[in-house]
Design a protein around this motif. Structure first.
Motif, PDB file in Angstrom:
ATOM      1  N   GLY A 132      -1.197 -45.929 -19.261  1.00 52.35           N
ATOM      2  CA  GLY A 132      -0.599 -46.625 -18.123  1.00 52.35           C
ATOM      3  C   GLY A 132       0.878 -46.337 -17.985  1.00 52.35           C
ATOM      4  N   ALA A 133       1.588 -46.315 -19.114  1.00 53.66           N
ATOM      5  CA  ALA A 133       3.027 -46.018 -19.083  1.00 53.66           C
ATOM      6  C   ALA A 133       3.275 -44.582 -18.628  1.00 53.66           C
ATOM      7  CB  ALA A 133       3.648 -46.265 -20.453  1.00 53.66           C
ATOM      8  N   ILE A 134       2.506 -43.656 -19.135  1.00 54.82           N
ATOM      9  CA  ILE A 134       2.642 -42.248 -18.733  1.00 54.82           C
ATOM     10  C   ILE A 134       2.327 -42.108 -17.236  1.00 54.82           C
ATOM     11  CG2 ILE A 134       1.691 -39.907 -19.030  1.00 54.82           C
ATOM     12  CD1 ILE A 134       3.451 -40.798 -21.379  1.00 54.82           C
ATOM     13  N   ASN A 135       1.268 -42.772 -16.779  1.00 56.67           N
ATOM     14  CA  ASN A 135       0.916 -42.726 -15.350  1.00 56.67           C
ATOM     15  C   ASN A 135       2.056 -43.271 -14.496  1.00 56.67           C
ATOM     16  OD1 ASN A 135      -1.602 -41.759 -16.095  1.00 56.67           O
ATOM     17  ND2 ASN A 135      -2.683 -43.659 -15.691  1.00 56.67           N
ATOM     18  N   ARG A 136       2.629 -44.406 -14.910  1.00 57.86           N
ATOM     19  CA  ARG A 136       3.742 -44.995 -14.151  1.00 57.86           C
ATOM     20  C   ARG A 136       4.955 -44.062 -14.130  1.00 57.86           C
ATOM     21  NH1 ARG A 136       3.282 -50.427 -12.795  1.00 57.86           N
ATOM     22  NH2 ARG A 136       1.884 -51.617 -14.139  1.00 57.86           N
ATOM     23  N   ALA A 137       5.261 -43.475 -15.269  1.00 56.73           N
ATOM     24  CA  ALA A 137       6.418 -42.575 -15.347  1.00 56.73           C
ATOM     25  C   ALA A 137       6.228 -41.366 -14.432  1.00 56.73           C
ATOM     26  CB  ALA A 137       6.648 -42.132 -16.787  1.00 56.73           C
ATOM     27  N   LEU A 138       5.025 -40.807 -14.415  1.00 57.08           N
ATOM     28  CA  LEU A 138       4.732 -39.655 -13.553  1.00 57.08           C
ATOM     29  C   LEU A 138       4.784 -40.052 -12.076  1.00 57.08           C
ATOM     30  CD1 LEU A 138       3.912 -36.745 -13.061  1.00 57.08           C
ATOM     31  CD2 LEU A 138       1.535 -37.420 -13.449  1.00 57.08           C
ATOM     32  N   VAL A 160       8.634 -45.739 -21.847  1.00 56.71           N
ATOM     33  CA  VAL A 160       8.565 -44.277 -21.777  1.00 56.71           C
ATOM     34  C   VAL A 160       9.630 -43.756 -20.827  1.00 56.71           C
ATOM     35  CG1 VAL A 160       7.146 -42.302 -21.082  1.00 56.71           C
ATOM     36  CG2 VAL A 160       6.092 -44.232 -22.278  1.00 56.71           C
ATOM     37  N   ALA A 161      10.390 -42.772 -21.290  1.00 60.71           N
ATOM     38  CA  ALA A 161      11.313 -42.024 -20.428  1.00 60.71           C
ATOM     39  C   ALA A 161      10.665 -40.666 -20.175  1.00 60.71           C
ATOM     40  CB  ALA A 161      12.666 -41.844 -21.100  1.00 60.71           C
ATOM     41  N   ARG A 162      10.600 -40.276 -18.895  1.00 61.08           N
ATOM     42  CA  ARG A 162      10.028 -38.977 -18.533  1.00 61.08           C
ATOM     43  C   ARG A 162      11.092 -38.169 -17.800  1.00 61.08           C
ATOM     44  NH1 ARG A 162       7.831 -35.809 -14.724  1.00 61.08           N
ATOM     45  NH2 ARG A 162       5.935 -34.653 -15.244  1.00 61.08           N
ATOM     46  N   GLY A 196       8.946 -32.733 -17.652  1.00 61.46           N
ATOM     47  CA  GLY A 196       7.704 -33.296 -18.180  1.00 61.46           C
ATOM     48  C   GLY A 196       7.809 -33.858 -19.584  1.00 61.46           C
ATOM     49  N   THR A 197       8.938 -33.628 -20.237  1.00 64.58           N
ATOM     50  CA  THR A 197       9.150 -34.174 -21.586  1.00 64.58           C
ATOM     51  C   THR A 197       9.184 -35.691 -21.518  1.00 64.58           C
ATOM     52  OG1 THR A 197      10.452 -32.249 -22.213  1.00 64.58           O
ATOM     53  CG2 THR A 197      10.744 -34.236 -23.546  1.00 64.58           C
ATOM     54  N   CYS A 198       8.517 -36.329 -22.464  1.00 59.71           N
ATOM     55  CA  CYS A 198       8.520 -37.788 -22.546  1.00 59.71           C
ATOM     56  C   CYS A 198       9.025 -38.230 -23.911  1.00 59.71           C
ATOM     57  CB  CYS A 198       7.117 -38.349 -22.343  1.00 59.71           C
ATOM     58  SG  CYS A 198       6.499 -38.193 -20.667  1.00 59.71           S
ATOM     59  N   VAL A 199       9.778 -39.317 -23.906  1.00 60.41           N
ATOM     60  CA  VAL A 199      10.236 -39.968 -25.129  1.00 60.41           C
ATOM     61  C   VAL A 199       9.805 -41.419 -25.003  1.00 60.41           C
ATOM     62  CG1 VAL A 199      12.231 -40.597 -26.548  1.00 60.41           C
ATOM     63  CG2 VAL A 199      12.223 -38.420 -25.306  1.00 60.41           C
TER      64      VAL A 199
END
Length: 173
Positions: A50-56, A89-91, A95-98
Motif C-alpha cells: 500500500g505504501a509503495i502504491n501510494r508513493a508511485l 516510504v520515500a520514492r 524509482g529508488t525507495c527508502v
C-alpha cells in the motif's frame, strides 16, 4: 524543493511538516490524495504494498517533486502479537525507495480477529476498539492504548526517515 505527500490526512501532512521543521529542512509540501489499492485494514506485507502504491501514484500526480512520501499503517504479526506499525516510504524519480517503520504498539488480538471476521475492506482495528469502548478515537487508538498519539508515532518515523535520507546525502538542509 517540493516533497509530495500521498495523503491529505491532517495527521500525516502535519507530521511531515513538523519533521522538516525539527530538522531545519526547507521544502514545499504538496499533499495529494493517492490510492493505496489495498484493504482499509492492511496486514503484514500488504501494508508495504500500500505504501509503495501510494508513493508511485503520488509521483504520477506530482511529477515535479524531488521525492514522494507515503505513510501506511498496518498490523503485523510479530513476536506472537499483533503490532500496529506505520511504514514511511520515500520514492525518488528514478524509482529508488527508502523506507522506515514507526515504533510498534501491541493491538488486542480480539479486536484484530473481529476485524478479520467483519471484513478488512471496511473495518479497522481502531473502529472495533472504539465501538467496544476501549479507545476514544478510532483514528488515534494509540493515545488510549499507550498514552502517545498516532501523530507522534508517525512524526517520529518521518524524522527517522529524513535522518536516513540526510545520512545517505539524499536530503540536505
Amino acid at each position: 524543493m517540493i516533497i509530495a505527500v500521498g495523503s491529505q490526512s491532517k495527521i500525516k501532512v502535519t507530521a511531515v511538516k513538523n519533521a522538516l521543521c525539527q530538522l531545519g529542512v526547507k521544502a514545499d509540501i504538496e499533499a495529494v490524495k493517492a490510492h493505496s489499492a489495498i484493504a482499509e485494514q492492511p496486514f503484514n506485507q500488504e501494508t508495504r504494498q500500500g505504501a509503495i502504491n501510494r508513493a508511485l501514484h503520488t509521483a504520477q500526480l506530482v511529477p515535479r517533486a524531488a521525492f514522494t512520501l507515503a505513510i501506511e499503517s498496518g498490523l503485523y504479526w510479530r513476536m506472537d502479537a499483533w503490532l500496529d506499525i506505520a511504514l514511511v516510504v520515500a520514492r525518488f524519480p528514478d524509482g529508488t525507495c527508502v523506507e522506515v517503520e514507526s515504533e510498534a504498539i501491541v493491538f488486542p488480538s480480539s479486536a484484530v480477529e473481529e476485524v478479520q471476521r467483519r471484513g478488512v475492506h471496511t473495518w479497522t482495528a481502531g473502529q472495533v476498539l472504539q465501538e467496544w469502548g476501549q479507545v476514544q478515537s478510532h483514528n488515534d487508538p494509540h493515545l488510549s492504548l499507550v498514552g502517545k498519539s498516532r501523530a507522534d508515532f508517525i512524526q517520529d518515523a518521518v524524522v527517522k526517515l529524513f535522518q536516513t535520507l540526510q545520512a545517505r546525502h539524499l536530503l540536505s538542509v
